[in-house]
Motif scaffolding. Structure first.
Motif, PDB file in Angstrom:
ATOM      1  N   MET A   1       0.846  -1.178   0.000  1.00 58.63           N
ATOM      2  CA  MET A   1       0.000   0.000   0.000  1.00 58.63           C
ATOM      3  C   MET A   1       0.891   1.241   0.000  1.00 58.63           C
ATOM      4  N   THR A   2       0.552   2.209  -0.844  1.00 56.21           N
ATOM      5  CA  THR A   2       1.260   3.481  -0.892  1.00 56.21           C
ATOM      6  C   THR A   2       0.842   4.323   0.303  1.00 56.21           C
ATOM      7  N   ALA A   3       1.791   5.034   0.877  1.00 57.43           N
ATOM      8  CA  ALA A   3       1.491   5.877   2.029  1.00 57.43           C
ATOM      9  C   ALA A   3       0.724   7.112   1.588  1.00 57.43           C
ATOM     10  N   LEU A   4      -0.081   7.647   2.501  1.00 60.82           N
ATOM     11  CA  LEU A   4      -0.753   8.910   2.237  1.00 60.82           C
ATOM     12  C   LEU A   4       0.302  10.003   2.078  1.00 60.82           C
ATOM     13  N   GLU A   5       0.031  10.948   1.216  1.00 57.00           N
ATOM     14  CA  GLU A   5       0.919  12.083   1.005  1.00 57.00           C
ATOM     15  C   GLU A   5       0.536  13.165   2.019  1.00 57.00           C
ATOM     16  N   PRO A   6       1.407  13.452   2.988  1.00 58.99           N
ATOM     17  CA  PRO A   6       1.061  14.426   4.029  1.00 58.99           C
ATOM     18  C   PRO A   6       0.608  15.780   3.485  1.00 58.99           C
ATOM     19  N   LEU A   7       1.228  16.251   2.424  1.00 59.30           N
ATOM     20  CA  LEU A   7       0.875  17.549   1.868  1.00 59.30           C
ATOM     21  C   LEU A   7      -0.557  17.566   1.344  1.00 59.30           C
ATOM     22  N   LEU A   8      -1.032  16.418   0.878  1.00 57.87           N
ATOM     23  CA  LEU A   8      -2.370  16.360   0.296  1.00 57.87           C
ATOM     24  C   LEU A   8      -3.450  16.012   1.301  1.00 57.87           C
ATOM     25  N   GLN A   9      -3.095  15.911   2.561  1.00 59.92           N
ATOM     26  CA  GLN A   9      -4.107  15.644   3.574  1.00 59.92           C
ATOM     27  C   GLN A   9      -4.910  16.898   3.900  1.00 59.92           C
ATOM     28  N   HIS A  10      -4.413  18.064   3.491  1.00 59.50           N
ATOM     29  CA  HIS A  10      -5.163  19.307   3.670  1.00 59.50           C
ATOM     30  C   HIS A  10      -6.178  19.413   2.526  1.00 59.50           C
ATOM     31  N   PRO A  11      -7.458  19.634   2.831  1.00 57.35           N
ATOM     32  CA  PRO A  11      -8.490  19.627   1.785  1.00 57.35           C
ATOM     33  C   PRO A  11      -8.257  20.627   0.654  1.00 57.35           C
ATOM     34  N   THR A  12      -7.762  21.809   0.950  1.00 59.90           N
ATOM     35  CA  THR A  12      -7.559  22.794  -0.113  1.00 59.90           C
ATOM     36  C   THR A  12      -6.447  22.365  -1.048  1.00 59.90           C
ATOM     37  N   ARG A  13      -5.341  21.867  -0.514  1.00 64.25           N
ATOM     38  CA  ARG A  13      -4.250  21.414  -1.379  1.00 64.25           C
ATOM     39  C   ARG A  13      -4.702  20.233  -2.236  1.00 64.25           C
ATOM     40  N   LEU A  14      -5.461  19.323  -1.651  1.00 67.05           N
ATOM     41  CA  LEU A  14      -5.983  18.172  -2.397  1.00 67.05           C
ATOM     42  C   LEU A  14      -6.912  18.644  -3.509  1.00 67.05           C
ATOM     43  N   THR A  15      -7.803  19.569  -3.203  1.00 72.37           N
ATOM     44  CA  THR A  15      -8.759  20.063  -4.195  1.00 72.37           C
ATOM     45  C   THR A  15      -8.056  20.786  -5.333  1.00 72.37           C
ATOM     46  N   VAL A  16      -7.087  21.627  -5.006  1.00 73.01           N
ATOM     47  CA  VAL A  16      -6.344  22.351  -6.042  1.00 73.01           C
ATOM     48  C   VAL A  16      -5.639  21.378  -6.970  1.00 73.01           C
ATOM     49  N   LEU A  17      -4.924  20.415  -6.409  1.00 75.83           N
ATOM     50  CA  LEU A  17      -4.192  19.472  -7.247  1.00 75.83           C
ATOM     51  C   LEU A  17      -5.142  18.600  -8.059  1.00 75.83           C
ATOM     52  N   ALA A  18      -6.254  18.191  -7.474  1.00 79.74           N
ATOM     53  CA  ALA A  18      -7.236  17.391  -8.210  1.00 79.74           C
ATOM     54  C   ALA A  18      -7.819  18.189  -9.374  1.00 79.74           C
ATOM     55  N   PHE A  19      -8.137  19.451  -9.131  1.00 85.42           N
ATOM     56  CA  PHE A  19      -8.654  20.314 -10.194  1.00 85.42           C
ATOM     57  C   PHE A  19      -7.636  20.438 -11.319  1.00 85.42           C
ATOM     58  N   ALA A  30      -9.802  30.917 -11.982  1.00 86.93           N
ATOM     59  CA  ALA A  30     -10.654  29.740 -12.186  1.00 86.93           C
ATOM     60  C   ALA A  30     -10.453  28.732 -11.059  1.00 86.93           C
ATOM     61  N   VAL A  31      -9.202  28.531 -10.657  1.00 88.83           N
ATOM     62  CA  VAL A  31      -8.909  27.608  -9.553  1.00 88.83           C
ATOM     63  C   VAL A  31      -9.484  28.165  -8.253  1.00 88.83           C
ATOM     64  N   ARG A  32      -9.262  29.452  -8.023  1.00 87.19           N
ATOM     65  CA  ARG A  32      -9.773  30.114  -6.808  1.00 87.19           C
ATOM     66  C   ARG A  32     -11.285  29.962  -6.718  1.00 87.19           C
ATOM     67  N   ASP A  33     -11.969  30.239  -7.819  1.00 87.14           N
ATOM     68  CA  ASP A  33     -13.430  30.174  -7.811  1.00 87.14           C
ATOM     69  C   ASP A  33     -13.927  28.751  -7.592  1.00 87.14           C
ATOM     70  N   TYR A  34     -13.290  27.773  -8.249  1.00 88.78           N
ATOM     71  CA  TYR A  34     -13.710  26.386  -8.057  1.00 88.78           C
ATOM     72  C   TYR A  34     -13.515  25.943  -6.605  1.00 88.78           C
ATOM     73  N   CYS A  35     -12.378  26.290  -6.038  1.00 94.07           N
ATOM     74  CA  CYS A  35     -12.057  25.863  -4.670  1.00 94.07           C
ATOM     75  C   CYS A  35     -12.750  26.704  -3.608  1.00 94.07           C
ATOM     76  N   GLN A  36     -13.342  27.808  -4.023  1.00101.84           N
ATOM     77  CA  GLN A  36     -14.060  28.715  -3.126  1.00101.84           C
ATOM     78  C   GLN A  36     -13.169  29.193  -1.978  1.00101.84           C
ATOM     79  N   VAL A  37     -11.998  29.700  -2.355  1.00105.80           N
ATOM     80  CA  VAL A  37     -11.059  30.243  -1.375  1.00105.80           C
ATOM     81  C   VAL A  37     -10.673  31.656  -1.804  1.00105.80           C
ATOM     82  N   SER A  38     -10.035  32.376  -0.907  1.00103.88           N
ATOM     83  CA  SER A  38      -9.577  33.728  -1.211  1.00103.88           C
ATOM     84  C   SER A  38      -8.290  33.671  -2.024  1.00103.88           C
ATOM     85  N   ASP A  39      -7.924  34.813  -2.597  1.00101.81           N
ATOM     86  CA  ASP A  39      -6.660  34.902  -3.337  1.00101.81           C
ATOM     87  C   ASP A  39      -5.485  34.511  -2.462  1.00101.81           C
TER      88      ASP A  39
END
Length: 102
Positions: A1-19, A30-39
């Motif tokens: 089994m591959t280990a979880l990537e610690p950096l991607l355990q944060h929801p915003t980082r995971l969402t950005v990379l997935a997008f 476009a990324v900001r609007d999709y992720c619904q976060v501030s600049d």
């Protein structure tokens, strides 16, 4: 089994990379609007992902307007795939243990 990537355990980082894994590159807004976060949140997130080698950040102009584009790297796509595989393995193991338990 591959280990979880610690950096991607944060929801915003995971969402950005997935997008970004779904496109060649995307404009910052476009990324900001999709992720619904501030600049500022996206800027910090992009910096963390760029420092890890998971995202490239390209700055330029469209006419006289400054623009920033983000893109997932091969390493970023590989890290995302490994992280998702690990999550799926965790879920499968938990479901099997739950089913065996009763």
């Amino acid at each position: 089994m591959t280990a979880l990537e610690p950096l991607l355990q944060h929801p915003t980082r995971l969402t950005v990379l997935a997008f970004l894994s779904g496109c060649t590159e995307a404009e910052f807004s476009a990324v900001r609007d999709y992720c619904q976060v501030s600049d500022s949140v996206l800027s910090k997130t992009a910096t963390a992902l760029e420092e890890a080698g998971y995202v490239t950040v390209k700055k330029g102009y469209v006419g006289k307007r400054p623009k920033t584009w983000l893109a997932a790297t091969r390493a970023g796509n590989k890290a995302l795939a490994g992280h998702l595989a690990s999550l799926q393995a965790i879920v499968a193991a938990a479901e099997a243990a739950g089913a065996a338990h009763g």
